[in-house]
Design a protein around this motif. Sequence first.
Motif, PDB file in Angstrom:
ATOM      1  N   ASP A  36       0.831  -1.211   0.000  1.00  0.00           N
ATOM      2  CA  ASP A  36       0.000   0.000   0.000  1.00  0.00           C
ATOM      3  C   ASP A  36       0.867   1.263   0.000  1.00  0.00           C
ATOM      4  O   ASP A  36       0.615   2.197  -0.761  1.00  0.00           O
ATOM      5  CB  ASP A  36      -0.943   0.014   1.203  1.00  0.00           C
ATOM      6  N   ALA A  37       1.896   1.286   0.836  1.00  0.00           N
ATOM      7  CA  ALA A  37       2.773   2.458   0.911  1.00  0.00           C
ATOM      8  C   ALA A  37       3.589   2.628  -0.367  1.00  0.00           C
ATOM      9  O   ALA A  37       3.711   3.734  -0.896  1.00  0.00           O
ATOM     10  CB  ALA A  37       3.698   2.345   2.125  1.00  0.00           C
ATOM     11  N   LEU A  38       4.142   1.538  -0.858  1.00  0.00           N
ATOM     12  CA  LEU A  38       4.989   1.580  -2.045  1.00  0.00           C
ATOM     13  C   LEU A  38       4.221   2.028  -3.282  1.00  0.00           C
ATOM     14  O   LEU A  38       4.734   2.781  -4.111  1.00  0.00           O
ATOM     15  CB  LEU A  38       5.592   0.194  -2.289  1.00  0.00           C
ATOM     16  N   MET A  39       2.986   1.573  -3.403  1.00  0.00           N
ATOM     17  CA  MET A  39       2.221   1.817  -4.620  1.00  0.00           C
ATOM     18  C   MET A  39       1.421   3.118  -4.589  1.00  0.00           C
ATOM     19  O   MET A  39       0.798   3.475  -5.587  1.00  0.00           O
ATOM     20  CB  MET A  39       1.296   0.636  -4.899  1.00  0.00           C
ATOM     21  N   LYS A  40       1.465   3.819  -3.476  1.00  0.00           N
ATOM     22  CA  LYS A  40       0.738   5.088  -3.383  1.00  0.00           C
ATOM     23  C   LYS A  40       1.250   6.035  -4.466  1.00  0.00           C
ATOM     24  O   LYS A  40       2.447   6.294  -4.570  1.00  0.00           O
ATOM     25  CB  LYS A  40       0.926   5.701  -1.995  1.00  0.00           C
ATOM     26  N   ARG A 155       8.895 -12.352  -0.522  1.00  0.00           N
ATOM     27  CA  ARG A 155       9.898 -12.342  -1.588  1.00  0.00           C
ATOM     28  C   ARG A 155       9.437 -11.449  -2.745  1.00  0.00           C
ATOM     29  O   ARG A 155      10.207 -10.644  -3.271  1.00  0.00           O
ATOM     30  CB  ARG A 155      10.143 -13.762  -2.090  1.00  0.00           C
ATOM     31  N   HIS A 156       8.178 -11.588  -3.139  1.00  0.00           N
ATOM     32  CA  HIS A 156       7.691 -10.774  -4.261  1.00  0.00           C
ATOM     33  C   HIS A 156       7.519  -9.315  -3.883  1.00  0.00           C
ATOM     34  O   HIS A 156       7.678  -8.433  -4.725  1.00  0.00           O
ATOM     35  CB  HIS A 156       6.408 -11.366  -4.848  1.00  0.00           C
ATOM     36  N   VAL A 157       7.220  -9.037  -2.631  1.00  0.00           N
ATOM     37  CA  VAL A 157       7.157  -7.639  -2.201  1.00  0.00           C
ATOM     38  C   VAL A 157       8.549  -7.017  -2.328  1.00  0.00           C
ATOM     39  O   VAL A 157       8.679  -5.873  -2.774  1.00  0.00           O
ATOM     40  CB  VAL A 157       6.591  -7.504  -0.772  1.00  0.00           C
ATOM     41  N   GLY A 158       9.585  -7.750  -1.978  1.00  0.00           N
ATOM     42  CA  GLY A 158      10.950  -7.245  -2.144  1.00  0.00           C
ATOM     43  C   GLY A 158      11.283  -6.981  -3.600  1.00  0.00           C
ATOM     44  O   GLY A 158      11.876  -5.951  -3.939  1.00  0.00           O
ATOM     45  N   GLN A 159      10.903  -7.903  -4.475  1.00  0.00           N
ATOM     46  CA  GLN A 159      11.146  -7.708  -5.898  1.00  0.00           C
ATOM     47  C   GLN A 159      10.334  -6.523  -6.428  1.00  0.00           C
ATOM     48  O   GLN A 159      10.828  -5.731  -7.243  1.00  0.00           O
ATOM     49  CB  GLN A 159      10.806  -8.980  -6.666  1.00  0.00           C
TER      50      GLN A 159
END
Length: 175
Positions: A36-40, A155-159
Amino acid sequence: MSNPKPEVWQRGPVAGIPALLQPVAHALLQAREEVDALMKNFPSRYLWQKPAGVASVGFHLQHLTGVLDRLFTYARNESLSTAQREWLASEGKSFESENPVQELISRFNSQVDQALQQLANTDEQTLTDFRGIGRAQLPSTVLGLLFHSAEHTQRHVGQLFVTVRVLLTYPNPDH
């Protein structure tokens, strides 16, 4: 200057989740907060770009949702539905939407909610029960599937984080 909010696992137990499944709940809730934070305010024009040939942001968002759905289905000892197989086939492909970024985030958040509900309803006595994965019925357990869903999501959140940072730092509309 205030301290940032502690990570989810440092906030104590998640209400309603069995003790042995707390780490899974913590990881999924942490992933949701980070996504949520990253994609804002992420620009949708970058959603399907593949910088340096890596998976697109759109793929990661679709895969995060789909893999949670599939692994939790196997944990319930169910087979994938036609809709789940179609979702898997569509991962990485763009789709028509007025706000595709928000739609993908909403789908992921909804899947996390469903996963948390399933965790809440999981009997800890079943955690070591055999569960077959896919048509080949590869061996796992309820706990193995739930744990893998958490670590795979992280793992995918890191990528996703790296891909977003690259796209926002070095935008290249030719890719």
